[in-house]
Design a protein around this motif. Sequence first.
Motif, PDB file in Angstrom:
ATOM      1  N   LEU A 110       0.758  -1.148  -0.104  1.00 24.51           N
ATOM      2  CA  LEU A 110      -0.012  -0.122   0.076  1.00 24.51           C
ATOM      3  C   LEU A 110       0.882   1.147   0.087  1.00 24.51           C
ATOM      4  O   LEU A 110       0.495   2.336  -0.896  1.00 24.51           O
ATOM      5  CB  LEU A 110      -1.050   0.000   1.209  1.00 24.51           C
ATOM      6  CG  LEU A 110      -2.175  -1.034   1.098  1.00 24.51           C
ATOM      7  CD1 LEU A 110      -2.790  -1.155   2.640  1.00 24.51           C
ATOM      8  CD2 LEU A 110      -3.161  -0.530   0.060  1.00 24.51           C
ATOM      9  N   GLY A 111       1.919   1.355   0.758  1.00 25.78           N
ATOM     10  CA  GLY A 111       2.703   2.473   1.115  1.00 25.78           C
ATOM     11  C   GLY A 111       3.621   2.651  -0.385  1.00 25.78           C
ATOM     12  O   GLY A 111       3.437   3.799  -0.755  1.00 25.78           O
ATOM     13  N   ILE A 112       4.142   1.726  -0.834  1.00 25.36           N
ATOM     14  CA  ILE A 112       4.973   1.797  -2.128  1.00 25.36           C
ATOM     15  C   ILE A 112       4.086   1.962  -3.243  1.00 25.36           C
ATOM     16  O   ILE A 112       4.340   2.760  -4.150  1.00 25.36           O
ATOM     17  CB  ILE A 112       6.065   0.457  -2.143  1.00 25.36           C
ATOM     18  CG1 ILE A 112       6.975   0.587  -0.919  1.00 25.36           C
ATOM     19  CG2 ILE A 112       6.643   0.537  -3.513  1.00 25.36           C
ATOM     20  CD1 ILE A 112       7.710  -0.675  -0.915  1.00 25.36           C
ATOM     21  N   GLY A 113       2.826   1.272  -3.146  1.00 16.87           N
ATOM     22  CA  GLY A 113       1.913   1.287  -4.428  1.00 16.87           C
ATOM     23  C   GLY A 113       1.574   2.781  -4.494  1.00 16.87           C
ATOM     24  O   GLY A 113       1.667   3.365  -5.601  1.00 16.87           O
ATOM     25  N   ALA A 114       1.004   3.425  -3.497  1.00 16.68           N
ATOM     26  CA  ALA A 114       0.697   4.823  -3.483  1.00 16.68           C
ATOM     27  C   ALA A 114       1.771   5.945  -4.003  1.00 16.68           C
ATOM     28  O   ALA A 114       1.528   6.440  -4.726  1.00 16.68           O
ATOM     29  CB  ALA A 114       0.089   5.252  -1.804  1.00 16.68           C
ATOM     30  N   PHE A 119       4.168   8.912  -8.300  1.00 17.90           N
ATOM     31  CA  PHE A 119       5.404   9.176  -9.056  1.00 17.90           C
ATOM     32  C   PHE A 119       5.237   8.846 -10.494  1.00 17.90           C
ATOM     33  O   PHE A 119       5.582   9.661 -11.471  1.00 17.90           O
ATOM     34  CB  PHE A 119       6.661   8.344  -8.338  1.00 17.90           C
ATOM     35  CG  PHE A 119       7.846   8.513  -9.078  1.00 17.90           C
ATOM     36  CD1 PHE A 119       8.475   9.794  -8.840  1.00 17.90           C
ATOM     37  CD2 PHE A 119       8.158   7.925 -10.151  1.00 17.90           C
ATOM     38  CE1 PHE A 119       9.787   9.993  -9.457  1.00 17.90           C
ATOM     39  CE2 PHE A 119       9.497   8.021 -10.917  1.00 17.90           C
ATOM     40  CZ  PHE A 119      10.159   9.231 -10.407  1.00 17.90           C
ATOM     41  N   THR A 120       4.317   7.881 -10.776  1.00 12.19           N
ATOM     42  CA  THR A 120       4.030   7.724 -12.347  1.00 12.19           C
ATOM     43  C   THR A 120       3.638   8.813 -13.224  1.00 12.19           C
ATOM     44  O   THR A 120       3.905   9.359 -14.052  1.00 12.19           O
ATOM     45  CB  THR A 120       2.952   6.720 -12.390  1.00 12.19           C
ATOM     46  OG1 THR A 120       3.468   5.329 -11.897  1.00 12.19           O
ATOM     47  CG2 THR A 120       2.968   6.301 -13.939  1.00 12.19           C
ATOM     48  N   GLY A 448       2.137  -3.487  -8.907  1.00 12.64           N
ATOM     49  CA  GLY A 448       0.882  -3.960  -9.306  1.00 12.64           C
ATOM     50  C   GLY A 448      -0.260  -3.022  -8.935  1.00 12.64           C
ATOM     51  O   GLY A 448      -1.026  -2.585  -9.739  1.00 12.64           O
ATOM     52  N   LEU A 449      -0.274  -2.723  -7.593  1.00 10.86           N
ATOM     53  CA  LEU A 449      -1.081  -1.921  -6.987  1.00 10.86           C
ATOM     54  C   LEU A 449      -1.102  -0.614  -7.814  1.00 10.86           C
ATOM     55  O   LEU A 449      -2.150   0.160  -7.817  1.00 10.86           O
ATOM     56  CB  LEU A 449      -1.086  -1.609  -5.665  1.00 10.86           C
ATOM     57  CG  LEU A 449      -2.134  -1.298  -4.688  1.00 10.86           C
ATOM     58  CD1 LEU A 449      -3.200  -2.288  -4.768  1.00 10.86           C
ATOM     59  CD2 LEU A 449      -1.657  -1.260  -3.195  1.00 10.86           C
ATOM     60  N   ALA A 450       0.150   0.144  -7.871  1.00  8.57           N
ATOM     61  CA  ALA A 450       0.330   1.287  -8.523  1.00  8.57           C
ATOM     62  C   ALA A 450      -0.479   1.393  -9.930  1.00  8.57           C
ATOM     63  O   ALA A 450      -1.159   2.284 -10.077  1.00  8.57           O
ATOM     64  CB  ALA A 450       1.751   1.767  -8.819  1.00  8.57           C
ATOM     65  N   ILE A 451      -0.285   0.392 -10.629  1.00  5.94           N
ATOM     66  CA  ILE A 451      -0.945   0.363 -12.058  1.00  5.94           C
ATOM     67  C   ILE A 451      -2.237   0.563 -12.061  1.00  5.94           C
ATOM     68  O   ILE A 451      -3.025   1.497 -12.702  1.00  5.94           O
ATOM     69  CB  ILE A 451      -0.584  -1.007 -12.822  1.00  5.94           C
ATOM     70  CG1 ILE A 451       1.129  -0.980 -13.112  1.00  5.94           C
ATOM     71  CG2 ILE A 451      -1.440  -1.130 -13.998  1.00  5.94           C
ATOM     72  CD1 ILE A 451       1.381  -2.117 -13.490  1.00  5.94           C
ATOM     73  N   VAL A 452      -2.997  -0.158 -11.101  1.00  7.69           N
ATOM     74  CA  VAL A 452      -4.322  -0.207 -10.925  1.00  7.69           C
ATOM     75  C   VAL A 452      -4.833   1.263 -10.346  1.00  7.69           C
ATOM     76  O   VAL A 452      -5.855   2.008 -10.728  1.00  7.69           O
ATOM     77  CB  VAL A 452      -4.858  -1.212  -9.817  1.00  7.69           C
ATOM     78  CG1 VAL A 452      -6.444  -0.788  -9.349  1.00  7.69           C
ATOM     79  CG2 VAL A 452      -4.567  -2.431 -10.182  1.00  7.69           C
ATOM     80  N   MET A 453      -3.937   1.890  -9.459  1.00  6.99           N
ATOM     81  CA  MET A 453      -4.364   3.269  -8.802  1.00  6.99           C
ATOM     82  C   MET A 453      -4.045   4.283 -10.073  1.00  6.99           C
ATOM     83  O   MET A 453      -5.075   5.050  -9.951  1.00  6.99           O
ATOM     84  CB  MET A 453      -3.196   3.513  -7.710  1.00  6.99           C
ATOM     85  CG  MET A 453      -3.537   2.811  -6.494  1.00  6.99           C
ATOM     86  SD  MET A 453      -2.424   3.562  -4.866  1.00  6.99           S
ATOM     87  CE  MET A 453      -2.184   2.489  -4.088  1.00  6.99           C
ATOM     88  N   VAL A 454      -2.995   4.235 -10.741  1.00  7.34           N
ATOM     89  CA  VAL A 454      -2.973   5.157 -11.601  1.00  7.34           C
ATOM     90  C   VAL A 454      -4.122   5.026 -12.621  1.00  7.34           C
ATOM     91  O   VAL A 454      -4.675   6.129 -13.080  1.00  7.34           O
ATOM     92  CB  VAL A 454      -1.791   5.207 -12.379  1.00  7.34           C
ATOM     93  CG1 VAL A 454      -1.619   6.005 -13.542  1.00  7.34           C
ATOM     94  CG2 VAL A 454      -0.593   5.142 -11.545  1.00  7.34           C
ATOM     95  N   LYS A 455      -4.705   3.856 -12.996  1.00  2.00           N
ATOM     96  CA  LYS A 455      -5.672   3.774 -13.854  1.00  2.00           C
ATOM     97  C   LYS A 455      -6.860   4.488 -13.509  1.00  2.00           C
ATOM     98  O   LYS A 455      -7.573   5.337 -14.088  1.00  2.00           O
ATOM     99  CB  LYS A 455      -5.914   2.255 -14.238  1.00  2.00           C
ATOM    100  CG  LYS A 455      -5.335   1.684 -15.381  1.00  2.00           C
ATOM    101  CD  LYS A 455      -6.134   0.497 -15.692  1.00  2.00           C
ATOM    102  CE  LYS A 455      -5.034  -0.149 -17.072  1.00  2.00           C
ATOM    103  NZ  LYS A 455      -4.581  -1.332 -16.811  1.00  2.00           N
ATOM    104  N   SER A 456      -7.145   4.256 -12.094  1.00  2.00           N
ATOM    105  CA  SER A 456      -8.514   5.020 -11.688  1.00  2.00           C
ATOM    106  C   SER A 456      -8.288   6.371 -11.150  1.00  2.00           C
ATOM    107  O   SER A 456      -9.075   7.195 -11.470  1.00  2.00           O
ATOM    108  CB  SER A 456      -8.840   4.325 -10.357  1.00  2.00           C
ATOM    109  OG  SER A 456      -7.764   4.220  -9.256  1.00  2.00           O
TER     110      SER A 456
END
Lengths: 917, 120
Positions: A110-114, A119-120, A448-456
Motif C-alpha cells: 500500500l505504501g509503495i504502491g501509493a 510518481f508515475t 501492481g497496485l500502482a498500475i491499478v491506482m494510476v488507472k483509476s
Amino acid sequence: MIGFCHVLKEQLARIQGSLRRRTFEHDFDEEVEAHLELLTERFIGRGLRPDEARRAARRQFGGVTQMKNELRDRSRFRPIESVLQDSAYVLRQFRKSPLFAAASILTLALGIGANTAIFTLVDQLILRLLPIKDPQRVVALAARGQFYGDNMGPNVLSYTMYQAIRDRNQVFSQTMCRRPLSFTVTVHSESHVVSGELVSGNYFPLLGIKAAAGRVFDSNDDLHPNANPAAVLSYAYWRSAFGASPQVVGRTMLVNNYSLTIVGVSQPGFDGLEPGLTAQLFIPVMMTPALFPQEDFGWRMFDSRLRWVNVYGRLKAGMTLERAKTGLQPLFHQILRAETLQPGFAQAMPYDRQQFLKMWLDVIPGGQGNTILKQQYEKPLWVLMGITGFVLLIACANLASLMAARAMVRQKEIAVRLAIGSSRVRVIQQLITESLLLALAGGLAGIGLAIVMVKSLLTFLPENPMGYVSYAMSSSPDSRVLCFALGLSTLTGAVFGLIPALQTTSPNLADTLKAKAANVTGGIAQINFRKLLVAAQITLSLLLVIAATLFIRSLANLHSVNPGFRTQNLVQFDVDLASIGYDQHRANAFFKQLETRLEHLPNVEAAGVAANPVLADSDWESIIKVEGHENKPGEATHAYVNRVSPGYFRALGIHLLSGRTFRENDTVNSPKVVVVSESFARYYFGQQSAIGHRIGRGYDPSTPADMEIIGVVNDIDYQDLRQKQLRQVYLCGQQGYNFDGTVYLNVKGEPRTALISARGVVHEIEPKAPLRNMKTVERQLEESLVTERMIASLSTGFTVLAVALAVLGLYGVMAYMVAQRAREIGIRVALGAVYGNVVWLVMREVVMLVLAGTVIAIPLAFGFGRFVRAELYGIQPNDPLSMAAAAVLLAGVALIAGFVPARRAASADPLSVLRYE
Amino acid sequence: MAKGNTPDQKKSEVLQGTLDLMILKTLDVMGPLHGYGIARRIEQLSEHVLQLNEGTVYTSLLRLQQQRWIAASWGASENNRKAKFYSITKAGRKQLAQETENWERISGVIGRVLRAPSEK
C-alpha cells in the motif's frame, strides 16, 4: 597481469559456482577420487602394497583436504552464498508465520504502491524529457513584464518577435515556434475534432524528429502566408485514423474546411510538445490565416500586438542557458524599441510604453516541452507525493515496530549466536535480509497496485483537457518508475530493518539479557523504541488528517459557492461553424435560427449562445476604455468579455438589475450595445446609473467608445469558481463575429433527452455542424473542480490508510506491553487494584503517546501550511477548527485502539496470570 | 589459516601462470585429457625436473575454466571410471598463442640479462 575483464569473468564464474554449489562439490570430490585411484593403481603397478600405494598417491597429489578447500574457495562467491542461505532461512520463517509476512507485505504494498502511483504521474508530467534529440539543449523563451497588446496563453511571443529572434540571434543554432490548437477534420462529410499544432518549418529539424512515412516539414514550408497547404500526421493518429496506410501520403484532407495535402507522418513516439497530451496533426504556422480566418486571431498573425506562439531554440555548441539569456537581452530590447515606433503604439500612454520597454526575455529549459498539464497539476502532485511519503513513513514505522518485536523474541537465539562467535555483521546481515525480502515483495506488489491506482486516477481527469482530445498518460510503469519503486522498497527495507537489527545485536544488550529473567517489565529499550515509533506515527497521521480536513472543507466551500447563474437543469454543447467554412453572416443567421428553434422544443425552457463557455478555464479579457474615465498609470482597465445571444441571460438565470438585455432587433445595422456586470458598473460609475454610458474595446487609447451600455446584470464566476466580482462586459452576439459558440439550454426533465433533441435540431439546420462537449453544466462545474476533487479524495483515502496503519501500530505496542506486564498487573490486582486503576495504567501510556504526537504535530502543521495554501479555497492552512477537529478525531480513534488491550488487561484473572508466570 | 603457503606446496612450487600455460599447451597438443592425464604428460615432458603436487593441476584447471579457456565434460577413463575430460577452447587457443609469444620474449630478455658479461 590479469586484466579487469579476467577478474570479472572469474567472479561471474564464481557466482555460477555458488548457485550450483552442491553439484559442483560432488563433481569435484569424484574427480579427485578418480585421480587418486589412478595414481594408486600406478604405484601398485610399480610393486607397492595397496595401502602403501594409496599413501604414496596422496603424497604425490598433495594435501587432499587443503586442495579441496582451496578449490571450494576459488569456485564460490561468498556474499551471494550467505544471502542465499539467509533468504532460504527467512522464507522458512515466513512459512512459519504467514500472517506476519502477509500483513507486512500488504502494508508495504500500500505504501509503495501509493508512492509509485503518484510518481508515475510526476514522472510523466514533470520530470520526463521529450523523446527528442538532445532535449537538454532545447530552451523555451518567455517574455517577462508588462506587455502592451493582447495575449493568448502563457509563455507566448508575437509571431513577428519570433521572426526577428530567429533571424538575428547569436545564441541558437535553430529557432522554431508552435501553437497548440484543436482542428476540425472532415472526412466523408463527417467532422471530428483533433488536437494538433501549428508549427514553423524548422520545428521538426530542431527537435530532430524524422518522418516515419513521406516527409516532415522543413524551412521551405514556411516562406509565405497560406502558401503551404500541407499536414503531417502523428504516428499514433496515422495508425488510429488511417490504419497506418502508406497511401495516405499525398492525399488531401479537409481541415477547418481547408484542403491540406498530407505530406508525411512523424516518427513513432512523438506526440507533440505537451507532455501528457497528444498532438495528432501538424500544420505549417504560415497556414494560420487560412485555417483561422477570425479577425481576432488568424487575421492578426503578423500583428506585433498579439502574442500567441511558443518559441523554442536549440543552444549552439558551447552555449549555456545563462549566457543565452544574457546574449538575447540586447536584441530583445532592440526589437521592443522598434515596436514602440510602429503605428500600433501611436496612442500608447507614456506609462504603458515605459512598462513595455522594461520587459525582459527569460530563457527556460524546454526539453520537457510546453507543460499545460504541469502548470495545473504540478503543485497538487507534489502535495500528494508528500502525503504518500508520509503514508510510507507510517508503514515503515509499523514494520520497524513489528521487526523489533520479532527480533525481541529471537533475542536469546541471537545472543547465543553472538556468544559462540558469530560476527555481529553476519547476524545483522541476516536480519536485514529478512526486511529487504519483505520490502522487495511489498515493492513488487506495490507496483501492481500502482498500475491499478494510476488507472483509476486517470479517470478523475476531464474528458477534453484544454482543447485537447486525449491524454497520453499511461498507467504502465516505465523503467524509471520501476527503478523508483524498487529503490524505494530497498530504502524502506533498510530503514525499518536496520534499527531493530542494530538494537538487538548491540553488545551491551547481551548484558541486559542476563538480567532478563529477573526483570518484570523486560525489553525496556525495545519497548521505548516502539513507543517512539508510535508517537511518530501519531504525529504523521495527525498532519495528514489535518491536511485532508482542510482539503475536504475547501472543496465543500467551492461547492457552496453561488456562481451567479443556475447550474441545475442547464446543459451545454459547442458548435463550431468556422471549421465548416461559415462566414459571419451565415454563422449569425445559423445561431439566431438555432436559438429560436431550440426554445420551441417541448423540454427546453430557454436557450442562449455564448462565444466563450463559463467555468471552462477559458478566458477572454479585453482592455476597456470608458468614456469620461481617465485611466491612471498602471490602472487595471481590463474586463472579462463574452459575446452572447439575447436568450443567454434567461437560459443561465442571470438577473437583470437595471436597463434591458439584448433583443432580436439589436443587429449589425443598429447602434452597438453592451450589457455590463454589477462590479463593472460600480467600478466606473459608483452609485450612478451605468445605462447610457459609452465604452470601447481595445488597448489603444484612441479606441472609439462606440458601444452603449443598455443593461446591468449580476456578477457571475466566469473562468472558475474562485473568481469574485469580475468586471464583465457582454457584447451583443448579433453585432459581432461569431463562428463558434457554446449553446446553453435550460431544460425540463431529463437533460439527456433534451440534448438528443437539440442535436437533432442542429443537424436539421446544418448536417455538417460539428457538435462537441455535450454535457450538463453541473458536470462542467465538477470538471472545473477536478484538481480540488482529486486532492480531497486522494488525501482522504491516503489519510484513512495512514490512520489505520498508525492505530494498528499503537494497538500492537499496547497489546505487547500488556502482555509483558501481565505479571505486574496481576500482582496489582491481587493487591487490590480495581478495574479503573488497571485500565488507567494502560490508558495513561496511550494518552501520553497521543499527547506527545499531537504536541509535535501542531507546530509542524503550521510549518507545512504554506505548501498547501495554494490548493485551499475559503480556508486558511492554520485554521484552528480544522486542527482541533482533526486532533480530536485522531485521539478518539487512538484511545479506542488503546482501550482494547487495556480492558483485556483489566479483565484478566489475576490468579491465572500469576500461575502462568 | 593463510592459504597457499604450506611448506609442502612451497617445495614444488611452479609459477602459477607457467602451470596454466603448460596445461593449455598440453591440451592443445594432446586433445581432451583428464586431470591425471595432464599430470602424467607434464611429468613426462619435464623429465621429472618439475616436481609438482598434482592437486595444484586442479587449481589451474578451475582458473582456466573460469576464464572459459578450457571446457570440461564427463567421459570414461582408461580403467573405465567416470572422469572429467578437459579440452581447450577457441579463446584458450588465442590465449595460448598470446602467452607463448609473451613467454618467449620474456625468457629471451631474461636469458640475455643473465648472460651479460659482468663489468669490471
